[in-house]
Design a protein around this motif. Sequence first.
Motif, mmCIF file in Angstrom:
data_model
loop_
_atom_site.group_PDB
_atom_site.id
_atom_site.type_symbol
_atom_site.label_atom_id
_atom_site.label_comp_id
_atom_site.label_asym_id
_atom_site.label_seq_id
_atom_site.Cartn_x
_atom_site.Cartn_y
_atom_site.Cartn_z
ATOM 1 N N LYS A 133 -9.245 0.926 -1.324
ATOM 2 C CA LYS A 133 -8.701 0.083 -2.392
ATOM 3 C C LYS A 133 -9.445 0.296 -3.693
ATOM 4 O O LYS A 133 -10.670 0.437 -3.718
ATOM 5 C CB LYS A 133 -8.814 -1.393 -1.987
ATOM 6 C CG LYS A 133 -8.253 -2.362 -3.002
ATOM 7 C CD LYS A 133 -8.316 -3.785 -2.492
ATOM 8 C CE LYS A 133 -7.689 -4.714 -3.514
ATOM 9 N NZ LYS A 133 -7.645 -6.091 -3.043
ATOM 10 N N HIS A 140 0.854 -1.185 0.000
ATOM 11 C CA HIS A 140 0.000 0.000 0.000
ATOM 12 C C HIS A 140 0.889 1.234 0.000
ATOM 13 O O HIS A 140 2.094 1.149 0.200
ATOM 14 C CB HIS A 140 -0.953 0.013 1.202
ATOM 15 C CG HIS A 140 -0.265 0.136 2.525
ATOM 16 N ND1 HIS A 140 0.167 -0.953 3.243
ATOM 17 C CD2 HIS A 140 0.091 1.222 3.247
ATOM 18 C CE1 HIS A 140 0.740 -0.547 4.349
ATOM 19 N NE2 HIS A 140 0.723 0.778 4.383
ATOM 20 N N PHE A 152 -12.790 4.407 -4.980
ATOM 21 C CA PHE A 152 -12.130 3.452 -4.080
ATOM 22 C C PHE A 152 -13.161 2.916 -3.101
ATOM 23 O O PHE A 152 -14.206 3.538 -2.875
ATOM 24 C CB PHE A 152 -11.009 4.144 -3.302
ATOM 25 C CG PHE A 152 -9.714 4.294 -4.043
ATOM 26 C CD1 PHE A 152 -8.598 3.564 -3.675
ATOM 27 C CD2 PHE A 152 -9.600 5.180 -5.101
ATOM 28 C CE1 PHE A 152 -7.393 3.714 -4.341
ATOM 29 C CE2 PHE A 152 -8.405 5.338 -5.778
ATOM 30 C CZ PHE A 152 -7.298 4.596 -5.396
ATOM 31 N N ILE A 185 -11.752 -0.576 2.912
ATOM 32 C CA ILE A 185 -11.578 -2.003 3.206
ATOM 33 C C ILE A 185 -11.185 -2.279 4.655
ATOM 34 O O ILE A 185 -11.297 -3.406 5.116
ATOM 35 C CB ILE A 185 -10.550 -2.668 2.257
ATOM 36 C CG1 ILE A 185 -9.176 -2.011 2.366
ATOM 37 C CG2 ILE A 185 -11.067 -2.664 0.821
ATOM 38 C CD1 ILE A 185 -8.061 -2.787 1.684
ATOM 39 N N GLU A 232 -3.339 3.921 2.340
ATOM 40 C CA GLU A 232 -3.587 4.021 3.772
ATOM 41 C C GLU A 232 -3.670 5.499 4.132
ATOM 42 O O GLU A 232 -2.688 6.221 4.048
ATOM 43 C CB GLU A 232 -2.447 3.367 4.550
ATOM 44 C CG GLU A 232 -2.541 3.522 6.042
ATOM 45 C CD GLU A 232 -1.276 3.092 6.755
ATOM 46 O OE1 GLU A 232 -1.355 2.827 7.963
ATOM 47 O OE2 GLU A 232 -0.204 3.040 6.119
ATOM 48 N N PHE A 243 -7.974 2.325 5.276
ATOM 49 C CA PHE A 243 -7.412 1.776 4.046
ATOM 50 C C PHE A 243 -8.497 1.773 2.974
ATOM 51 O O PHE A 243 -9.609 1.289 3.215
ATOM 52 C CB PHE A 243 -6.923 0.337 4.255
ATOM 53 C CG PHE A 243 -5.640 0.232 5.021
ATOM 54 C CD1 PHE A 243 -4.426 0.135 4.359
ATOM 55 C CD2 PHE A 243 -5.632 0.223 6.410
ATOM 56 C CE1 PHE A 243 -3.235 0.021 5.051
ATOM 57 C CE2 PHE A 243 -4.448 0.110 7.116
ATOM 58 C CZ PHE A 243 -3.247 0.016 6.444
ATOM 59 N N SER A 270 -4.632 -1.465 -6.065
ATOM 60 C CA SER A 270 -4.006 -0.319 -5.417
ATOM 61 C C SER A 270 -4.671 -0.034 -4.078
ATOM 62 O O SER A 270 -5.896 0.102 -3.999
ATOM 63 C CB SER A 270 -4.121 0.925 -6.299
ATOM 64 O OG SER A 270 -3.465 0.730 -7.523
ATOM 65 N N VAL A 271 -3.849 0.065 -3.040
ATOM 66 C CA VAL A 271 -4.352 0.341 -1.699
ATOM 67 C C VAL A 271 -3.649 1.587 -1.168
ATOM 68 O O VAL A 271 -2.423 1.707 -1.254
ATOM 69 C CB VAL A 271 -4.104 -0.856 -0.748
ATOM 70 C CG1 VAL A 271 -4.561 -0.525 0.669
ATOM 71 C CG2 VAL A 271 -4.812 -2.103 -1.253
#
Length: 131
Positions: A50, A8, A29, A32, A57, A48, A54-55
């Motif tokens: 996603k 991430h 996004f 999550i 934080e 977080f 792609s993540v």
Amino acid sequence: MKMEGFAHVGLYVNDIQKSLAFYTEKLGFQLIWESVNQCEAGEVLVKFVKSGNSVIELVQFPFAIDRKDGWFDHIAMNVENIDEVMGILKEKGIEFEEGSYTHAPQTFQGGSKWVMFRGPDQEHIELNEKL
């Protein structure tokens, strides 16, 4: 040793709810995971989000951050049709940086197109379409 890419990207933000709304409502996004961590000064809020693989934080501290680490220039997100995505994001109030739309046939096999805009904390975000 096997490296499989980024787990991430960590992004410090000033207003985590504003950033969460930006990344989920405008960029699509999905939230999550979220947590609240304690430090001496209070609560550190973490969320977080996603999109595809792609993540990001999002981290909000209870105090101002004095950045000493290096800075990334931008986060680039893959898109299939940059012009279509730009149209959708413009409808959601995203303003693209003037003169940033680039078509570069020499970048990657077949070429690439990209355009830049800013997030709530002035983070630099790129849409990138490989042709």
